[in-house]
Design a protein around this motif. Structure first.
Motif, PDB file in Angstrom:
ATOM      1  N   MET A 187       0.836  -1.205   0.000  1.00 48.01           N
ATOM      2  CA  MET A 187       0.000   0.000   0.000  1.00 48.01           C
ATOM      3  C   MET A 187       0.868   1.251   0.000  1.00 48.01           C
ATOM      4  N   GLU A 188       1.932   1.230   0.819  1.00 48.40           N
ATOM      5  CA  GLU A 188       2.800   2.404   0.913  1.00 48.40           C
ATOM      6  C   GLU A 188       3.616   2.587  -0.370  1.00 48.40           C
ATOM      7  N   ARG A 189       4.115   1.477  -0.915  1.00 48.04           N
ATOM      8  CA  ARG A 189       4.998   1.566  -2.078  1.00 48.04           C
ATOM      9  C   ARG A 189       4.261   2.008  -3.339  1.00 48.04           C
ATOM     10  N   TYR A 190       3.011   1.521  -3.501  1.00 52.38           N
ATOM     11  CA  TYR A 190       2.309   1.775  -4.743  1.00 52.38           C
ATOM     12  C   TYR A 190       1.107   2.710  -4.590  1.00 52.38           C
ATOM     13  N   GLY A 191       0.852   3.172  -3.375  1.00 49.39           N
ATOM     14  CA  GLY A 191      -0.253   4.103  -3.167  1.00 49.39           C
ATOM     15  C   GLY A 191      -1.603   3.493  -3.460  1.00 49.39           C
ATOM     16  N   ILE A 192      -1.792   2.235  -3.090  1.00 48.46           N
ATOM     17  CA  ILE A 192      -3.057   1.543  -3.343  1.00 48.46           C
ATOM     18  C   ILE A 192      -3.738   1.230  -2.018  1.00 48.46           C
ATOM     19  N   ASP A 193      -5.033   0.902  -2.090  1.00 48.16           N
ATOM     20  CA  ASP A 193      -5.736   0.594  -0.846  1.00 48.16           C
ATOM     21  C   ASP A 193      -5.533  -0.889  -0.473  1.00 48.16           C
ATOM     22  N   GLU A 194      -6.067  -1.277   0.670  1.00 45.94           N
ATOM     23  CA  GLU A 194      -5.826  -2.620   1.200  1.00 45.94           C
ATOM     24  C   GLU A 194      -6.424  -3.708   0.308  1.00 45.94           C
ATOM     25  N   ASP A 195      -7.614  -3.454  -0.232  1.00 45.42           N
ATOM     26  CA  ASP A 195      -8.244  -4.459  -1.089  1.00 45.42           C
ATOM     27  C   ASP A 195      -7.410  -4.721  -2.334  1.00 45.42           C
ATOM     28  N   ARG A 196      -6.906  -3.630  -2.953  1.00 41.58           N
ATOM     29  CA  ARG A 196      -6.065  -3.788  -4.155  1.00 41.58           C
ATOM     30  C   ARG A 196      -4.760  -4.497  -3.803  1.00 41.58           C
ATOM     31  N   ALA A 197      -4.171  -4.157  -2.665  1.00 37.57           N
ATOM     32  CA  ALA A 197      -2.928  -4.796  -2.240  1.00 37.57           C
ATOM     33  C   ALA A 197      -3.136  -6.295  -2.019  1.00 37.57           C
ATOM     34  N   PHE A 198      -4.277  -6.652  -1.447  1.00 34.71           N
ATOM     35  CA  PHE A 198      -4.559  -8.069  -1.200  1.00 34.71           C
ATOM     36  C   PHE A 198      -4.746  -8.810  -2.524  1.00 34.71           C
ATOM     37  N   ASP A 199      -5.388  -8.153  -3.491  1.00 31.19           N
ATOM     38  CA  ASP A 199      -5.568  -8.759  -4.809  1.00 31.19           C
ATOM     39  C   ASP A 199      -4.209  -9.041  -5.464  1.00 31.19           C
ATOM     40  N   VAL A 200      -3.268  -8.092  -5.328  1.00 31.50           N
ATOM     41  CA  VAL A 200      -1.925  -8.273  -5.891  1.00 31.50           C
ATOM     42  C   VAL A 200      -1.241  -9.467  -5.238  1.00 31.50           C
ATOM     43  N   LEU A 201      -1.306  -9.528  -3.915  1.00 33.80           N
ATOM     44  CA  LEU A 201      -0.658 -10.608  -3.172  1.00 33.80           C
ATOM     45  C   LEU A 201      -1.275 -11.960  -3.535  1.00 33.80           C
ATOM     46  N   SER A 205       0.529 -15.086  -5.448  1.00 35.10           N
ATOM     47  CA  SER A 205       0.520 -16.381  -4.761  1.00 35.10           C
ATOM     48  C   SER A 205       0.049 -17.484  -5.696  1.00 35.10           C
ATOM     49  N   SER A 206      -0.991 -17.190  -6.488  1.00 33.68           N
ATOM     50  CA  SER A 206      -1.523 -18.158  -7.439  1.00 33.68           C
ATOM     51  C   SER A 206      -0.548 -18.415  -8.577  1.00 33.68           C
ATOM     52  N   GLN A 207       0.055 -17.351  -9.095  1.00 33.85           N
ATOM     53  CA  GLN A 207       0.981 -17.473 -10.215  1.00 33.85           C
ATOM     54  C   GLN A 207       2.213 -18.293  -9.840  1.00 33.85           C
ATOM     55  N   GLU A 208       2.715 -18.111  -8.627  1.00 36.40           N
ATOM     56  CA  GLU A 208       3.925 -18.801  -8.183  1.00 36.40           C
ATOM     57  C   GLU A 208       3.627 -20.105  -7.456  1.00 36.40           C
ATOM     58  N   ASN A 209       2.336 -20.424  -7.339  1.00 32.88           N
ATOM     59  CA  ASN A 209       1.940 -21.646  -6.624  1.00 32.88           C
ATOM     60  C   ASN A 209       2.572 -21.685  -5.227  1.00 32.88           C
ATOM     61  N   THR A 210       2.462 -20.575  -4.530  1.00 33.46           N
ATOM     62  CA  THR A 210       3.058 -20.402  -3.207  1.00 33.46           C
ATOM     63  C   THR A 210       1.981 -20.007  -2.212  1.00 33.46           C
ATOM     64  N   LYS A 211       2.071 -20.527  -1.010  1.00 35.57           N
ATOM     65  CA  LYS A 211       1.104 -20.139   0.013  1.00 35.57           C
ATOM     66  C   LYS A 211       1.167 -18.639   0.256  1.00 35.57           C
ATOM     67  N   LEU A 212      -0.001 -18.074   0.515  1.00 33.21           N
ATOM     68  CA  LEU A 212      -0.096 -16.633   0.706  1.00 33.21           C
ATOM     69  C   LEU A 212       0.816 -16.169   1.833  1.00 33.21           C
ATOM     70  N   ARG A 213       0.868 -16.935   2.905  1.00 31.99           N
ATOM     71  CA  ARG A 213       1.691 -16.556   4.054  1.00 31.99           C
ATOM     72  C   ARG A 213       3.177 -16.550   3.685  1.00 31.99           C
ATOM     73  N   GLY A 226      12.898  -7.954  -8.530  1.00 33.88           N
ATOM     74  CA  GLY A 226      12.154  -7.129  -9.457  1.00 33.88           C
ATOM     75  C   GLY A 226      10.984  -6.441  -8.776  1.00 33.88           C
ATOM     76  N   PRO A 227      10.405  -5.457  -9.417  1.00 38.56           N
ATOM     77  CA  PRO A 227       9.272  -4.732  -8.844  1.00 38.56           C
ATOM     78  C   PRO A 227       8.003  -5.551  -8.864  1.00 38.56           C
ATOM     79  N   ILE A 228       7.124  -5.262  -7.937  1.00 31.77           N
ATOM     80  CA  ILE A 228       5.812  -5.906  -7.863  1.00 31.77           C
ATOM     81  C   ILE A 228       4.824  -4.927  -8.460  1.00 31.77           C
ATOM     82  N   ALA A 229       4.385  -5.219  -9.641  1.00 32.44           N
ATOM     83  CA  ALA A 229       3.502  -4.279 -10.336  1.00 32.44           C
ATOM     84  C   ALA A 229       2.053  -4.636 -10.077  1.00 32.44           C
ATOM     85  N   PRO A 230       1.283  -3.733  -9.466  1.00 31.99           N
ATOM     86  CA  PRO A 230      -0.133  -4.007  -9.146  1.00 31.99           C
ATOM     87  C   PRO A 230      -1.053  -3.739 -10.323  1.00 31.99           C
ATOM     88  N   HIS A 231      -1.104  -4.677 -11.289  1.00 32.53           N
ATOM     89  CA  HIS A 231      -1.998  -4.483 -12.452  1.00 32.53           C
ATOM     90  C   HIS A 231      -3.426  -4.801 -12.074  1.00 32.53           C
TER      91      HIS A 231
END
Length: 231
Positions: A187-201, A205-213, A226-231
């Motif tokens: 949220m701080e890095r990209y100026g997005i709200d919590e819902d958008r940040a959770f969607d990015v995470l 998680s799905s793309q990398e087949n990794t647990k969210l935690r 690399g950067p985490i781009a919130p598309h």
């Protein structure tokens, strides 16, 4: 109950309650169980995990492997206590006709002749496993041993359930904390709200087949390349 047993039980409750997690609780139970029986040479704890049973802790490795052999053979006092009867008594493994192959293995490998198995359960539909005590003497266990063992098993089941639930709660709280930290960083890095940040995470998680935690921990540790781009 006599006064000595009551004092032993009170001490055991305090000691088990002080354990930090299930492995320490099980180890503590194996170490203290012989104190409650006049003739107890070995102890094993069997645990139900979904649709399988295993013995994670025992007096020694040889006993642990022999204990687990019951499940491969499809029969033994521990398995019977979990599946069929809350308490199973074997007066002499050398002659008991119920599990001849397993009984011979116990006699030949460790000289074990008698056993008591107590189901560990906190309610009829929730079985944690079994407490198994063994003696090298035939007909070693008395009716008093059986009665006191049932009390010990009931106490141990409660302690085990508590330690499992505490561990699960601690894990859940830790996961919630690290996910919250990762969301805050996004949220701080990209100026997005919590819902958008959770969607990015969640998408990463799905793309990398990794647990969210686990992904959240990597974000917090700044180890994602690399950067985490919130598309």
């Amino acid at each position: 109950m006599n006064d000595v047993f009551e004092r032993q039980l009170a001490d055991a409750v305090r000691e088990l309650d002080a354990q930090s997690d299930p492995p320490h609780t099980l180890r503590c139970l194996v170490d203290m169980a012989p104190e409650f029986f006049e003739s107890c040479d070995y102890v094993g704890i069997s645990i139900v995990e979904r649709d399988r049973i295993r013995t994670p802790v025992a007096t020694n490795e040889r006993l642990r492997l022999l204990d687990e052999a019951q499940y491969e053979l499809g029969g033994g006092p521990c398995r019977a206590s979990i599946r069929d009867h809350a308490t199973v008594v074997v007066h002499d493994l050398a002659t008991d006709p119920r599990w001849p192959a397993w009984g011979r293995a116990m006699v030949n490998a460790l000289g074990i002749r008698s056993s008591l198995s107590f189901r560990l359960f906190t309610r009829p539909d929730r079985t944690w496993g079994a407490l198994n005590v063994y003696s090298t003497k035939p007909r070693a266990f008395t009716e008093e041993d059986v009665q006191q063992g049932q009390i010990i098993a009931a106490m141990a089941a409660v302690a085990l359930a508590r330690s499992v639930n505490d561990e699960q709660l601690a894990t859940a709280l830790e996961s919630r904390t690290v996910i919250g930290q990762a969301l805050g960083m996004l949220m701080e890095r990209y100026g997005i709200d919590e819902d958008r940040a959770f969607d990015v995470l969640r998408r990463l998680s799905s793309q990398e087949n990794t647990k969210l935690r686990d992904l959240a921990a990597r974000v917090v540790a700044r180890t994602i390349s690399g950067p985490i781009a919130p598309h």
